[in-house]
Motif scaffolding. Structure first.
Motif, short mmCIF file in Angstrom:
data_model
loop_
_atom_site.label_atom_id
_atom_site.label_comp_id
_atom_site.label_asym_id
_atom_site.label_seq_id
_atom_site.Cartn_x
_atom_site.Cartn_y
_atom_site.Cartn_z
N TYR A 1 -51.83 40.54 -0.46
CA TYR A 1 -51.42 40.72 -1.87
C TYR A 1 -50.89 39.45 -2.50
N SER B 1 -39.49 42.44 4.20
CA SER B 1 -38.60 43.59 4.32
C SER B 1 -37.59 43.49 5.47
N LYS C 1 -34.10 43.39 4.34
CA LYS C 1 -33.43 44.57 3.78
C LYS C 1 -32.20 45.02 4.60
N PHE D 1 -43.66 52.57 1.48
CA PHE D 1 -42.44 51.78 1.20
C PHE D 1 -42.31 51.40 -0.27
N GLU E 1 -44.53 36.50 -5.31
CA GLU E 1 -43.97 37.86 -5.31
C GLU E 1 -43.70 38.30 -6.75
N ASN F 1 -43.32 46.81 -8.15
CA ASN F 1 -41.86 46.69 -8.10
C ASN F 1 -41.23 46.73 -9.50
N TYR G 1 -34.02 40.43 -5.50
CA TYR G 1 -34.80 41.15 -4.48
C TYR G 1 -35.97 40.29 -3.98
N CYS H 1 -36.60 38.57 -0.19
CA CYS H 1 -37.85 38.75 0.56
C CYS H 1 -38.46 37.39 0.94
N VAL I 1 -43.88 42.89 5.73
CA VAL I 1 -45.31 42.61 5.51
C VAL I 1 -45.77 41.25 6.00
#
Ligand code: GLN
Length: 315
Positions: A31, A68, A71, A100, A163, A170, A196, A200, A266
């Motif tokens: 992605y 992740s 997290k 997720f 991202e 998101n 966030y 990541c 990921v």
């Protein structure tokens, strides 16, 4: 020492590392270009005991983004700073049974748990809320650094920018949660999302990530520096949620077969925590259908088969 015959033990772990190499199924995440370009053959394992013995195999010097796997650490920091009552007035403790990144909330319109995107975005909105974004990132990274005992923690700006560019899901999640008043008042959604994405995009190696996992195994005290990073309650809460929710939709099976708290991301990063014994960090980019690193899952199963580390093996 926690593990008296270190050489024999590390030889055995080395054999499980070699066993892991056999598995070449799975697909690298595509992605964002920075993950799509990663060499799928990378494979690294590091361990760190609660008394600071360490050993590593394979590509343990290669940096990767935590994704992740950040997290549980972000959550532990939030519990430490804000207390469980406050944090859990915004996020639940239940496995979602959904993907997720799925746009769904629980029956009281809170994210199911802090280990999925919705929950982690809300936790990011709580962290150092009174500070400006740059400070919030700085302080968060400083805590990650303490978990790693001053190890190799850095930031991958290319991953962060990607991202942020490819995050329609998101953003959708974040706005859906604003509709349901999931954040503290005055939350700036863009900043919560940026924090966030930045968390990541924290970059590390299995070497340092194993120390971070070992800090959890050691009840919140970094085994290398003896620094108390978070309180034991924060660790207890974090490990409980890792056990029930850390491996996406495989969490139930992982808790059943492996019986140890773990978290995957990921990028192919994964941690396993053996409470009161050691932290393990793994890195292998190809993911299975549920989004967990194929080799990481195989490694964990073999580890428990050989050493009886399942939390109920001691019964
Ligand atoms: N950056 C990814 C996302 O938000 C992280 C998710 C993951 O590792 N599962 O979609």
């Amino acid at each position: 020492l926690t593990i008296p015959n270190w050489q024999k033990f590390t030889e055995a772990i080395g054999r499980i590392f070699t066993y892991g190499k056999k598995f070449d199924q799975g697909q690298v995440a595509t992605y964002i270009p920075q993950l799509a370009r990663i060499d799928p053959k990378k494979w690294a394992v590091s361990i760190c005991t609660i008394d600071g013995q360490t050993e590593s195999w394979g590509d343990f010097r290669d940096p990767f983004c935590m994704q992740s796997v950040s997290k549980p650490f972000t959550y532990a920091i939030a519990i430490e700073q804000l207390g469980a009552d406050y944090v859990h007035s915004f996020v639940g403790q239940e496995p979602s049974g959904r993907l997720f990144n799925e746009i769904c909330l629980n029956n009281v319109f809170k994210p199911h748990n802090p280990m999925i995107n919705a929950g982690a975005i809300v936790v990011a909105s709580l962290l150092y809320q009174k500070e400006v974004l740059s400070t919030r990132f700085e302080y968060s990274l400083r805590e990650f650094d303490r978990f790693a005992g001053g190890g190799r923690i850095s930031f991958n700006n290319a991953v962060f920018l990607s991202e942020r560019e490819t995050a329609d899901r998101n953003y959708a999640l974040a706005y859906y949660m604003r509709e349901h008043k999931c954040y503290p008042e005055k939350t700036n959604i863009r900043e919560a999302l940026d924090l966030y994405f930045q968390l990541c995009s924290v970059s590390t190696t299995t070497n340092s990530l194993a120390v971070m996992a070992a800090t959890l195994a050691n009840g919140g005290i970094c085994p290398l520096t003896k620094d108390r990073v978070v309180c034991t309650i924060a660790v207890r809460d974090t490990l409980s949620l890792m056990l029930s929710c850390g491996m996406y939709d495989y969490s139930g099976q992982h808790a059943f077969k492996v019986g140890l708290p773990a978290k995957s991301g990921v990028s192919g990063a994964m941690i396993i925590v053996i409470p009161n014994l050691m932290g393990i960090a793994l890195y292998s980019p190809p993911l299975d259908m549920l989004g967990n690193p194929v080799r990481g899952v195989k490694f964990a199963e073999k580890l428990v088969e050989e050493f009886k580390f399942h939390q109920y093996d001691s019964l």
